[in-house]
Write an enzyme that holds these catalytic residues in place. Structure first.
Site, PDB file in Angstrom:
ATOM      1  N   ASP A  49       2.532  -9.099   8.997  1.00  0.00           N
ATOM      2  CA  ASP A  49       1.076  -9.262   8.925  1.00  0.00           C
ATOM      3  C   ASP A  49       0.798 -10.763   8.841  1.00  0.00           C
ATOM      4  O   ASP A  49       0.433 -11.286   7.782  1.00  0.00           O
ATOM      5  CB  ASP A  49       0.533  -8.513   7.709  1.00  0.00           C
ATOM      6  CG  ASP A  49       0.867  -7.037   7.784  1.00  0.00           C
ATOM      7  OD1 ASP A  49       0.198  -6.328   8.532  1.00  0.00           O
ATOM      8  OD2 ASP A  49       1.842  -6.604   7.126  1.00  0.00           O
TER       9      ASP A  49
ATOM     10  N   GLN B   3      -2.612 -12.208   7.758  1.00  0.00           N
ATOM     11  CA  GLN B   3      -2.784 -11.962   6.318  1.00  0.00           C
ATOM     12  C   GLN B   3      -2.029 -13.013   5.501  1.00  0.00           C
ATOM     13  O   GLN B   3      -2.559 -13.570   4.528  1.00  0.00           O
ATOM     14  CB  GLN B   3      -2.269 -10.562   6.004  1.00  0.00           C
ATOM     15  CG  GLN B   3      -2.122 -10.245   4.530  1.00  0.00           C
ATOM     16  CD  GLN B   3      -1.712  -8.804   4.323  1.00  0.00           C
ATOM     17  OE1 GLN B   3      -2.526  -7.910   4.485  1.00  0.00           O
ATOM     18  NE2 GLN B   3      -0.468  -8.558   3.970  1.00  0.00           N
TER      19      GLN B   3
ATOM     20  N   GLY C 266      11.048  -2.696   5.516  1.00  0.00           N
ATOM     21  CA  GLY C 266      10.289  -3.957   5.532  1.00  0.00           C
ATOM     22  C   GLY C 266       9.843  -4.315   4.122  1.00  0.00           C
ATOM     23  O   GLY C 266      10.080  -5.428   3.632  1.00  0.00           O
ATOM     24  N   HIS C 267       9.211  -3.345   3.452  1.00  0.00           N
ATOM     25  CA  HIS C 267       8.793  -3.562   2.060  1.00  0.00           C
ATOM     26  C   HIS C 267      10.011  -3.875   1.189  1.00  0.00           C
ATOM     27  O   HIS C 267       9.983  -4.769   0.344  1.00  0.00           O
ATOM     28  CB  HIS C 267       8.131  -2.308   1.480  1.00  0.00           C
ATOM     29  CG  HIS C 267       6.878  -1.878   2.167  1.00  0.00           C
ATOM     30  ND1 HIS C 267       6.796  -0.712   2.892  1.00  0.00           N
ATOM     31  CD2 HIS C 267       5.649  -2.436   2.220  1.00  0.00           C
ATOM     32  CE1 HIS C 267       5.569  -0.571   3.363  1.00  0.00           C
ATOM     33  NE2 HIS C 267       4.855  -1.596   2.974  1.00  0.00           N
TER      34      HIS C 267
ATOM     35  N   SER D  10       6.511  -0.249  10.133  1.00  0.00           N
ATOM     36  CA  SER D  10       5.147  -0.167   9.606  1.00  0.00           C
ATOM     37  C   SER D  10       4.906   1.239   9.084  1.00  0.00           C
ATOM     38  O   SER D  10       5.395   2.215   9.675  1.00  0.00           O
ATOM     39  CB  SER D  10       4.146  -0.481  10.722  1.00  0.00           C
ATOM     40  OG  SER D  10       2.863  -0.054  10.347  1.00  0.00           O
TER      41      SER D  10
ATOM     42  N   ARG E  94       2.360   2.774   9.432  1.00  0.00           N
ATOM     43  CA  ARG E  94       1.540   3.463  10.433  1.00  0.00           C
ATOM     44  C   ARG E  94       2.374   3.995  11.603  1.00  0.00           C
ATOM     45  O   ARG E  94       1.843   4.767  12.409  1.00  0.00           O
ATOM     46  CB  ARG E  94       0.437   2.540  10.951  1.00  0.00           C
ATOM     47  CG  ARG E  94      -0.665   2.293   9.918  1.00  0.00           C
ATOM     48  CD  ARG E  94      -1.859   1.576  10.500  1.00  0.00           C
ATOM     49  NE  ARG E  94      -3.007   1.590   9.609  1.00  0.00           N
ATOM     50  CZ  ARG E  94      -3.361   0.569   8.821  1.00  0.00           C
ATOM     51  NH1 ARG E  94      -2.669  -0.539   8.804  1.00  0.00           N
ATOM     52  NH2 ARG E  94      -4.433   0.679   8.037  1.00  0.00           N
TER      53      ARG E  94
ATOM     54  N   MET F 170       0.846  -1.201   0.000  1.00  0.00           N
ATOM     55  CA  MET F 170       0.000   0.000   0.000  1.00  0.00           C
ATOM     56  C   MET F 170       0.879   1.250   0.000  1.00  0.00           C
ATOM     57  O   MET F 170       0.417   2.350   0.314  1.00  0.00           O
ATOM     58  CB  MET F 170      -0.930  -0.004   1.216  1.00  0.00           C
ATOM     59  CG  MET F 170      -1.889  -1.198   1.200  1.00  0.00           C
ATOM     60  SD  MET F 170      -3.427  -0.891   2.082  1.00  0.00           S
ATOM     61  CE  MET F 170      -2.822  -0.610   3.722  1.00  0.00           C
ATOM     62  N   GLY F 171       2.155   1.081  -0.328  1.00  0.00           N
ATOM     63  CA  GLY F 171       3.043   2.245  -0.439  1.00  0.00           C
ATOM     64  C   GLY F 171       3.530   2.731   0.921  1.00  0.00           C
ATOM     65  O   GLY F 171       3.454   2.003   1.909  1.00  0.00           O
TER      66      GLY F 171
HETATM   67  P1  AMP Z   1       1.507  -2.956   3.403  1.00  0.00           P
HETATM   68  O1  AMP Z   1       2.046  -1.876   2.542  1.00  0.00           O
HETATM   69  O2  AMP Z   1       1.413  -2.590   4.854  1.00  0.00           O
HETATM   70  O3  AMP Z   1       0.234  -3.562   2.857  1.00  0.00           O
HETATM   71  O4  AMP Z   1       2.577  -4.134   3.361  1.00  0.00           O
HETATM   72  C1  AMP Z   1       2.966  -4.723   2.140  1.00  0.00           C
HETATM   73  C2  AMP Z   1       3.773  -5.950   2.419  1.00  0.00           C
HETATM   74  O5  AMP Z   1       4.934  -5.616   3.176  1.00  0.00           O
HETATM   75  C3  AMP Z   1       2.996  -6.986   3.254  1.00  0.00           C
HETATM   76  O6  AMP Z   1       3.272  -8.283   2.782  1.00  0.00           O
HETATM   77  C4  AMP Z   1       3.552  -6.758   4.626  1.00  0.00           C
HETATM   78  O7  AMP Z   1       3.464  -7.900   5.468  1.00  0.00           O
HETATM   79  C5  AMP Z   1       4.994  -6.425   4.319  1.00  0.00           C
HETATM   80  N1  AMP Z   1       5.601  -5.719   5.454  1.00  0.00           N
HETATM   81  C6  AMP Z   1       5.122  -4.633   6.091  1.00  0.00           C
HETATM   82  N2  AMP Z   1       5.914  -4.308   7.128  1.00  0.00           N
HETATM   83  C7  AMP Z   1       6.922  -5.208   7.145  1.00  0.00           C
HETATM   84  C8  AMP Z   1       8.061  -5.418   7.983  1.00  0.00           C
HETATM   85  N3  AMP Z   1       8.319  -4.629   9.020  1.00  0.00           N
HETATM   86  N4  AMP Z   1       8.888  -6.452   7.701  1.00  0.00           N
HETATM   87  C9  AMP Z   1       8.635  -7.282   6.639  1.00  0.00           C
HETATM   88  N5  AMP Z   1       7.576  -7.139   5.820  1.00  0.00           N
HETATM   89  C10 AMP Z   1       6.732  -6.121   6.060  1.00  0.00           C
END
Ligand code: AMP
Length: 276
Positions: free
Chosen positions: A147, A150, A33-34, A182, A184, A27-28
């Site tokens: 997540d 998920q 992490g991403h 995150s 957030r 979701m950008g």
């Molecule tokens: P999101 O943008 O929050 O929907 O996350 C996109 C992808 O990045 C999802 O598969 C998340 O689980 C992964 N993600 C988000 N935060 C982390 C993190 N801290 N470490 C590893 N993967 C992450």
């Protein structure tokens, strides 16, 4: 060269002839992490597609859809630096045109833990991921263990629906003090940010106690009290679960995980850790 693609038709044309496609849905508001998922995808030499789409379907009416960060230019720069082949940024109107009626629902797995507090959330996630999978038709897709629920739901959906896609779960990337990265986290005030680090500290401590034989209900109860004492305003859940079915456990068994969700003011944080 990173191609920026808005329309699914253009994406399909660009992907024609690619024999190995890796996909990272996001979701950008990208962070390390991403980028860890992106790097893992790149490392296999596949053509890498990263989607950036803030999916309205997975936000509840009182959630943060409107204020969710959308630093698109910065995100694209980061993806260019990583050598991503395609960045797919569909519009909400194109994803859910007037008359869109279909939903994907993974029963039970989507109804516990975060599913209780966020009704419909995982239906929104499963629906958008199914739709993105159909548009990208990847061979592999990367998701973070951050997540965790998920990830379980996507694995189940892909298995149940015979989608020929390998799902790769990647470890949670953390800040130096342990807080799971995150998008957030940027909502947190300075004081909340300091408190936030205790989520992982308490999780780790609780996992250790359970491993050492402390009764699970007692360890979970103490974890909840510790979080409230540290300054969390509410604990949605702190649970020991079977790692694939997410069934609640009252004693550790091989392949189980500790999961937590707690509020810090207006921000809801989640985390999870391997136990056995
Ligand atoms: P999101 O943008 O929050 O929907 O996350 C996109 C992808 O990045 C999802 O598969 C998340 O689980 C992964 N993600 C988000 N935060 C982390 C993190 N801290 N470490 C590893 N993967 C992450």
């Amino acid at each position: 060269m990173t191609d920026i693609i808005t329309h699914s038709k253009e994406l399909r044309q660009r992907l024609a002839g690619e024999t190995n496609v890796a996909f990272v849905p996001t979701m950008g508001a990208l962070h390390e992490g991403h980028l860890s998922l992106v790097r893992a995808a790149k490392a296999r030499g596949d053509a890498v597609v990263v989607s950036i789409f803030v999916n309205p379907l997975q936000f509840g009416p009182n959630e943060d859809l409107d204020r969710y960060p959308r630093p698109l230019e910065r995100d694209i720069d980061l993806l260019k630096q990583e050598g991503v082949d395609m960045c797919y940024t569909p519009t909400a109107g194109a994803m859910y045109p007037k008359g869109f009626k279909t939903g994907v629902r993974v029963a039970e797995l989507g109804d516990v833990l975060c599913g209780v507090m966020r009704p419909g959330h995982f239906d929104g996630v499963a629906t958008v991921v199914a739709k993105l999978f159909n548009q990208v038709q990847p061979h592999r897709a990367y998701f973070g263990e951050k997540d965790y629920q998920q990830l379980c739901i996507i694995r189940r959906m892909v298995g149940d629906m015979d989608m020929p896609i390998e799902i790769i779960g990647m470890p949670t990337m953390r800040e130096a003090d342990g807080l799971a990265m995150s998008s957030r986290n940027q909502y947190l005030s300075k004081e909340e940010r300091t408190t936030a680090s205790s989520l992982y500290a308490v999780l780790k401590e609780t996992a250790e106690k359970i491993q050492q034989g402390e009764p699970v209900s007692e360890a979970l109860h103490k974890a909840e009290s510790a979080l409230l004492e540290k300054g969390f305003t509410h604990v949605d859940y702190c649970a020991l679960c079977q790692a694939e079915t997410l069934e609640f456990l009252d004693a550790p068994e091989p392949n189980c995980r500790l999961l937590v969700a707690a509020h810090l003011g207006k921000t809801r944080l989640i985390d999870n850790i391997f136990v056995a």
